[in-house]
Scaffold this motif. Structure first.
Motif, PDB file in Angstrom:
ATOM      1  N   LEU A   1       0.836  -1.202   0.000  1.00  0.00           N
ATOM      2  CA  LEU A   1       0.000   0.000   0.000  1.00  0.00           C
ATOM      3  C   LEU A   1       0.873   1.256   0.000  1.00  0.00           C
ATOM      4  CD1 LEU A   1      -2.765   1.326   0.089  1.00  0.00           C
ATOM      5  CD2 LEU A   1      -2.701   1.109   2.573  1.00  0.00           C
ATOM      6  N   LEU A   2       1.929   1.260   0.779  1.00  0.00           N
ATOM      7  CA  LEU A   2       2.830   2.411   0.822  1.00  0.00           C
ATOM      8  C   LEU A   2       3.422   2.686  -0.555  1.00  0.00           C
ATOM      9  CD1 LEU A   2       4.367   4.616   2.321  1.00  0.00           C
ATOM     10  CD2 LEU A   2       6.035   2.881   2.996  1.00  0.00           C
ATOM     11  N   ILE A   3       3.844   1.662  -1.243  1.00  0.00           N
ATOM     12  CA  ILE A   3       4.405   1.821  -2.591  1.00  0.00           C
ATOM     13  C   ILE A   3       3.366   2.430  -3.525  1.00  0.00           C
ATOM     14  CG2 ILE A   3       5.232   0.555  -4.614  1.00  0.00           C
ATOM     15  CD1 ILE A   3       6.556  -1.403  -2.567  1.00  0.00           C
ATOM     16  N   ILE A   4       2.145   1.974  -3.453  1.00  0.00           N
ATOM     17  CA  ILE A   4       1.075   2.488  -4.310  1.00  0.00           C
ATOM     18  C   ILE A   4       0.781   3.955  -3.976  1.00  0.00           C
ATOM     19  CG2 ILE A   4      -1.371   2.277  -4.910  1.00  0.00           C
ATOM     20  CD1 ILE A   4      -1.043  -0.771  -4.256  1.00  0.00           C
ATOM     21  N   LEU A   5       0.663   4.273  -2.696  1.00  0.00           N
ATOM     22  CA  LEU A   5       0.280   5.627  -2.288  1.00  0.00           C
ATOM     23  C   LEU A   5       1.353   6.670  -2.577  1.00  0.00           C
ATOM     24  CD1 LEU A   5      -1.581   5.054   1.096  1.00  0.00           C
ATOM     25  CD2 LEU A   5      -2.539   5.352  -1.195  1.00  0.00           C
ATOM     26  N   ARG A   6       2.597   6.276  -2.603  1.00  0.00           N
ATOM     27  CA  ARG A   6       3.669   7.240  -2.900  1.00  0.00           C
ATOM     28  C   ARG A   6       3.531   7.832  -4.296  1.00  0.00           C
ATOM     29  NH1 ARG A   6       9.102   5.106   0.164  1.00  0.00           N
ATOM     30  NH2 ARG A   6       8.365   5.771   2.211  1.00  0.00           N
ATOM     31  N   SER A   7       2.777   7.193  -5.162  1.00  0.00           N
ATOM     32  CA  SER A   7       2.586   7.727  -6.516  1.00  0.00           C
ATOM     33  C   SER A   7       1.532   8.834  -6.552  1.00  0.00           C
ATOM     34  CB  SER A   7       2.196   6.605  -7.485  1.00  0.00           C
ATOM     35  OG  SER A   7       0.893   6.128  -7.163  1.00  0.00           O
ATOM     36  N   LEU A   8       0.794   9.026  -5.466  1.00  0.00           N
ATOM     37  CA  LEU A   8      -0.222  10.073  -5.412  1.00  0.00           C
ATOM     38  C   LEU A   8       0.423  11.380  -4.948  1.00  0.00           C
ATOM     39  CD1 LEU A   8      -3.155   8.065  -3.774  1.00  0.00           C
ATOM     40  CD2 LEU A   8      -2.715   8.460  -6.208  1.00  0.00           C
TER      41      LEU A   8
ATOM     42  N   GLU B   1      -6.658  -7.747  10.624  1.00  0.00           N
ATOM     43  CA  GLU B   1      -7.163  -8.981  10.017  1.00  0.00           C
ATOM     44  C   GLU B   1      -7.240  -8.871   8.498  1.00  0.00           C
ATOM     45  OE1 GLU B   1     -10.762 -10.202  11.936  1.00  0.00           O
ATOM     46  OE2 GLU B   1      -9.881 -10.038  13.933  1.00  0.00           O
ATOM     47  N   GLY B   2      -6.194  -8.274   7.894  1.00  0.00           N
ATOM     48  CA  GLY B   2      -6.112  -8.186   6.441  1.00  0.00           C
ATOM     49  C   GLY B   2      -6.928  -7.077   5.817  1.00  0.00           C
ATOM     50  N   CYS B   3      -7.552  -6.249   6.612  1.00  0.00           N
ATOM     51  CA  CYS B   3      -8.388  -5.179   6.089  1.00  0.00           C
ATOM     52  C   CYS B   3      -7.782  -3.821   6.457  1.00  0.00           C
ATOM     53  CB  CYS B   3      -9.802  -5.301   6.653  1.00  0.00           C
ATOM     54  SG  CYS B   3     -10.990  -4.293   5.774  1.00  0.00           S
ATOM     55  N   PHE B   4      -7.644  -2.949   5.471  1.00  0.00           N
ATOM     56  CA  PHE B   4      -7.129  -1.606   5.696  1.00  0.00           C
ATOM     57  C   PHE B   4      -8.266  -0.701   6.156  1.00  0.00           C
ATOM     58  CE2 PHE B   4      -4.421  -3.359   2.326  1.00  0.00           C
ATOM     59  CZ  PHE B   4      -3.181  -3.232   2.934  1.00  0.00           C
ATOM     60  N   GLN B   5      -7.983   0.134   7.139  1.00  0.00           N
ATOM     61  CA  GLN B   5      -8.952   1.116   7.616  1.00  0.00           C
ATOM     62  C   GLN B   5      -8.301   2.489   7.532  1.00  0.00           C
ATOM     63  OE1 GLN B   5     -11.244  -0.121  11.152  1.00  0.00           O
ATOM     64  NE2 GLN B   5      -9.955  -1.949  11.111  1.00  0.00           N
ATOM     65  N   VAL B   6      -8.965   3.402   6.819  1.00  0.00           N
ATOM     66  CA  VAL B   6      -8.440   4.744   6.603  1.00  0.00           C
ATOM     67  C   VAL B   6      -9.142   5.702   7.564  1.00  0.00           C
ATOM     68  CG1 VAL B   6      -8.144   6.622   4.943  1.00  0.00           C
ATOM     69  CG2 VAL B   6      -8.057   4.240   4.162  1.00  0.00           C
ATOM     70  N   TYR B   7      -8.335   6.474   8.285  1.00  0.00           N
ATOM     71  CA  TYR B   7      -8.854   7.477   9.213  1.00  0.00           C
ATOM     72  C   TYR B   7      -8.356   8.856   8.793  1.00  0.00           C
ATOM     73  CZ  TYR B   7      -9.834   3.579  12.340  1.00  0.00           C
ATOM     74  OH  TYR B   7     -10.306   2.410  12.881  1.00  0.00           O
ATOM     75  N   ALA B   8      -9.180   9.867   8.992  1.00  0.00           N
ATOM     76  CA  ALA B   8      -8.789  11.255   8.746  1.00  0.00           C
ATOM     77  C   ALA B   8      -9.397  12.106   9.843  1.00  0.00           C
ATOM     78  CB  ALA B   8      -9.271  11.721   7.383  1.00  0.00           C
ATOM     79  N   GLY B   9      -8.558  12.896  10.474  1.00  0.00           N
ATOM     80  CA  GLY B   9      -9.044  13.764  11.528  1.00  0.00           C
ATOM     81  C   GLY B   9      -9.722  13.019  12.663  1.00  0.00           C
ATOM     82  N   GLY B  10      -9.312  11.784  12.905  1.00  0.00           N
ATOM     83  CA  GLY B  10      -9.844  11.012  14.016  1.00  0.00           C
ATOM     84  C   GLY B  10     -11.083  10.189  13.705  1.00  0.00           C
ATOM     85  N   GLU B  11     -11.583  10.244  12.471  1.00  0.00           N
ATOM     86  CA  GLU B  11     -12.787   9.492  12.112  1.00  0.00           C
ATOM     87  C   GLU B  11     -12.500   8.509  10.986  1.00  0.00           C
ATOM     88  OE1 GLU B  11     -16.264  11.851  11.426  1.00  0.00           O
ATOM     89  OE2 GLU B  11     -15.648  13.345  12.890  1.00  0.00           O
ATOM     90  N   LYS B  12     -13.101   7.321  11.088  1.00  0.00           N
ATOM     91  CA  LYS B  12     -12.933   6.318  10.041  1.00  0.00           C
ATOM     92  C   LYS B  12     -13.630   6.794   8.771  1.00  0.00           C
ATOM     93  CE  LYS B  12     -13.432   2.007  11.128  1.00  0.00           C
ATOM     94  NZ  LYS B  12     -14.017   0.675  11.391  1.00  0.00           N
ATOM     95  N   GLN B  13     -12.902   6.731   7.659  1.00  0.00           N
ATOM     96  CA  GLN B  13     -13.424   7.205   6.381  1.00  0.00           C
ATOM     97  C   GLN B  13     -13.693   6.087   5.379  1.00  0.00           C
ATOM     98  OE1 GLN B  13     -14.025  10.545   5.915  1.00  0.00           O
ATOM     99  NE2 GLN B  13     -13.415  10.786   8.038  1.00  0.00           N
TER     100      GLN B  13
ATOM    101  N   PRO C   1      -5.580  -3.114  -1.403  1.00  0.00           N
ATOM    102  CA  PRO C   1      -4.798  -1.876  -1.339  1.00  0.00           C
ATOM    103  C   PRO C   1      -5.056  -0.945  -2.516  1.00  0.00           C
ATOM    104  CG  PRO C   1      -3.375  -3.737  -1.835  1.00  0.00           C
ATOM    105  CD  PRO C   1      -4.723  -4.297  -1.495  1.00  0.00           C
ATOM    106  N   TYR C   2      -5.418  -1.492  -3.670  1.00  0.00           N
ATOM    107  CA  TYR C   2      -5.711  -0.650  -4.829  1.00  0.00           C
ATOM    108  C   TYR C   2      -7.009   0.129  -4.647  1.00  0.00           C
ATOM    109  CZ  TYR C   2      -1.818  -2.884  -7.110  1.00  0.00           C
ATOM    110  OH  TYR C   2      -0.554  -3.324  -7.408  1.00  0.00           O
ATOM    111  N   LYS C   3      -7.985  -0.452  -3.965  1.00  0.00           N
ATOM    112  CA  LYS C   3      -9.227   0.271  -3.682  1.00  0.00           C
ATOM    113  C   LYS C   3      -8.999   1.375  -2.662  1.00  0.00           C
ATOM    114  CE  LYS C   3     -12.543  -3.202  -5.052  1.00  0.00           C
ATOM    115  NZ  LYS C   3     -13.716  -3.988  -4.669  1.00  0.00           N
ATOM    116  N   VAL C   4      -8.108   1.135  -1.713  1.00  0.00           N
ATOM    117  CA  VAL C   4      -7.751   2.174  -0.748  1.00  0.00           C
ATOM    118  C   VAL C   4      -7.086   3.336  -1.488  1.00  0.00           C
ATOM    119  CG1 VAL C   4      -6.325   2.746   1.258  1.00  0.00           C
ATOM    120  CG2 VAL C   4      -7.539   0.561   1.171  1.00  0.00           C
ATOM    121  N   ALA C   5      -6.154   3.035  -2.367  1.00  0.00           N
ATOM    122  CA  ALA C   5      -5.477   4.073  -3.162  1.00  0.00           C
ATOM    123  C   ALA C   5      -6.478   4.806  -4.052  1.00  0.00           C
ATOM    124  CB  ALA C   5      -4.363   3.451  -3.999  1.00  0.00           C
ATOM    125  N   GLN C   6      -7.415   4.078  -4.637  1.00  0.00           N
ATOM    126  CA  GLN C   6      -8.435   4.707  -5.473  1.00  0.00           C
ATOM    127  C   GLN C   6      -9.281   5.681  -4.649  1.00  0.00           C
ATOM    128  OE1 GLN C   6     -11.494   2.083  -6.979  1.00  0.00           O
ATOM    129  NE2 GLN C   6     -11.802   3.377  -8.771  1.00  0.00           N
TER     130      GLN C   6
END
Length: 71
Positions: free
Chosen positions: A4-11, A41-53, A59-64
């Motif tokens: 995921l880190l490798i993918i996100l560095r391209s943004l 458990e194999g699932c990425f969770q994205v948080y911003a400003g303290g709230e789950k987004q 990982p490609y869907k997270v990057a998308q």
């Protein structure tokens, strides 16, 4: 998490990547919003400003999701 880190560095609108306590932490360029991503458990969770987004195991869907936010 490494894949995921490798993918996100391209943004271009994301910056300051670091891994702290197995969480990927970064900022939105030009904003003071702190993002972090955990992996539970194999699932990425994205948080911003303290709230789950977003949650997904692909990982490609997270990057998308973060790419769409940058439009």
């Amino acid at each position: 998490m490494d894949e995921l880190l490798i993918i996100l560095r391209s943004l271009n609108h994301l910056q300051g990547f670091r891994i702290i306590d197995n969480e990927l932490v970064f900022q939105w360029q030009g904003a003071e919003v702190l993002f972090w991503i955990t992996q539970d458990e194999g699932c990425f969770q994205v948080y911003a400003g303290g709230e789950k987004q977003f949650k997904d195991a692909n990982p490609y869907k997270v990057a998308q999701f973060l790419s769409i936010l940058g439009l």
